[in-house]
Scaffold this motif. Structure first.
Motif, PDB file in Angstrom:
ATOM      1  N   ARG A 182      51.748  33.578 -16.238  1.00  0.00           N
ATOM      2  CA  ARG A 182      51.450  34.772 -15.439  1.00  0.00           C
ATOM      3  C   ARG A 182      51.556  34.429 -13.961  1.00  0.00           C
ATOM      4  N   GLN A 183      51.561  35.476 -13.146  1.00  0.00           N
ATOM      5  CA  GLN A 183      51.614  35.276 -11.708  1.00  0.00           C
ATOM      6  C   GLN A 183      50.385  34.509 -11.221  1.00  0.00           C
TER       7      GLN A 183
ATOM      8  N   PRO B  20      57.290  37.393  -1.800  1.00  0.00           N
ATOM      9  CA  PRO B  20      58.227  38.320  -2.430  1.00  0.00           C
ATOM     10  C   PRO B  20      59.556  38.338  -1.665  1.00  0.00           C
ATOM     11  N   PRO B  21      60.669  38.446  -2.342  1.00  0.00           N
ATOM     12  CA  PRO B  21      60.797  38.859  -3.738  1.00  0.00           C
ATOM     13  C   PRO B  21      60.548  37.743  -4.748  1.00  0.00           C
TER      14      PRO B  21
ATOM     15  N   THR C 196      52.993  24.837 -13.213  1.00  0.00           N
ATOM     16  CA  THR C 196      53.256  25.906 -12.255  1.00  0.00           C
ATOM     17  C   THR C 196      54.734  25.904 -11.890  1.00  0.00           C
ATOM     18  N   ALA C 197      55.203  27.052 -11.458  1.00  0.00           N
ATOM     19  CA  ALA C 197      56.593  27.181 -11.038  1.00  0.00           C
ATOM     20  C   ALA C 197      56.676  28.167  -9.888  1.00  0.00           C
ATOM     21  N   LYS C 198      57.726  28.014  -9.107  1.00  0.00           N
ATOM     22  CA  LYS C 198      58.030  29.021  -8.100  1.00  0.00           C
ATOM     23  C   LYS C 198      59.495  29.385  -8.249  1.00  0.00           C
TER      24      LYS C 198
ATOM     25  N   ASN D 199      66.070  40.161 -12.217  1.00  0.00           N
ATOM     26  CA  ASN D 199      66.266  40.520 -10.816  1.00  0.00           C
ATOM     27  C   ASN D 199      67.730  40.481 -10.385  1.00  0.00           C
ATOM     28  N   LYS D 200      68.624  40.413 -11.374  1.00  0.00           N
ATOM     29  CA  LYS D 200      70.078  40.550 -11.166  1.00  0.00           C
ATOM     30  C   LYS D 200      70.726  39.439 -10.340  1.00  0.00           C
TER      31      LYS D 200
END
Length: 163
Positions: free
Chosen positions: A4-5, A47-48, A63-65, A108-109
């Motif tokens: 989750r975020q 964001p984004p 964790t990831a970003k 997110n393309k």
């Protein structure tokens, strides 16, 4: 395992992971003397992009970003970074975070995902990325000063993302 975020209450556990990974100096190009404030500024994505945690109950396993690799004409390519708590390695946490990041990028393309600096000595990560569809598009020889192996290459890795 749940992904989750990131929320503010996650930071103490995320900082423990980031600190242990960065101080080991064997996988990330971050300064091993990085302060907590520098870590927050580096790890918490705006964001984004987003920063996420992998959880088992209330325990942060990793964790990831994820976000845009480069602005402007390069903004169609995503990037991501991953850290797993030393005690949680070998449990599929990295794989789950990578798959989450790839799905995020597809949603997110983004046209692809690029990793700019994967230490060739980090065989666990390199093998995972190769299994999940990445290729090594180049290696900068001796660009990473590994604490026990000396100077090793840094791979640039890429995965094309189909929509």
């Amino acid at each position: 395992m749940q992904i989750r975020q990131f929320t503010e209450s996650d930071w103490p556990q995320v900082w423990e992971i980031v600190r242990s990974v960065v101080r080991a100096a064997d996988t990330f190009t971050y300064d091993p003397a990085m302060t907590e404030r520098e870590a927050r500024a580096t790890w918490l994505e705006s964001p984004p992009g987003e920063t996420v945690v992998a959880l088992d109950g209330d325990e942060v396993l990793g964790t990831a970003k994820v976000g845009t690799n480069r602005p402007g004409p390069g903004a169609h390519v995503a990037t991501a970074s991953f850290m797993v708590a030393p005690v949680s390695r070998g449990r599929g946490v990295g794989t789950a975070l990578l798959r989450y990041a790839l799905e995020w990028a597809r949603h997110n393309k983004y046209a692809g995902m690029q990793f700019n600096a994967v230490a060739e000595s980090n065989r666990t990560a390199v093998d995972l990325y190769l299994r999940e569809g990445f290729t090594i598009v180049g290696t900068v020889p001796g660009a990473f000063a590994h604490p026990t192996q000396g100077r090793v290459g840094l791979h640039i890795m890429y995965a094309h993302l189909s929509h």
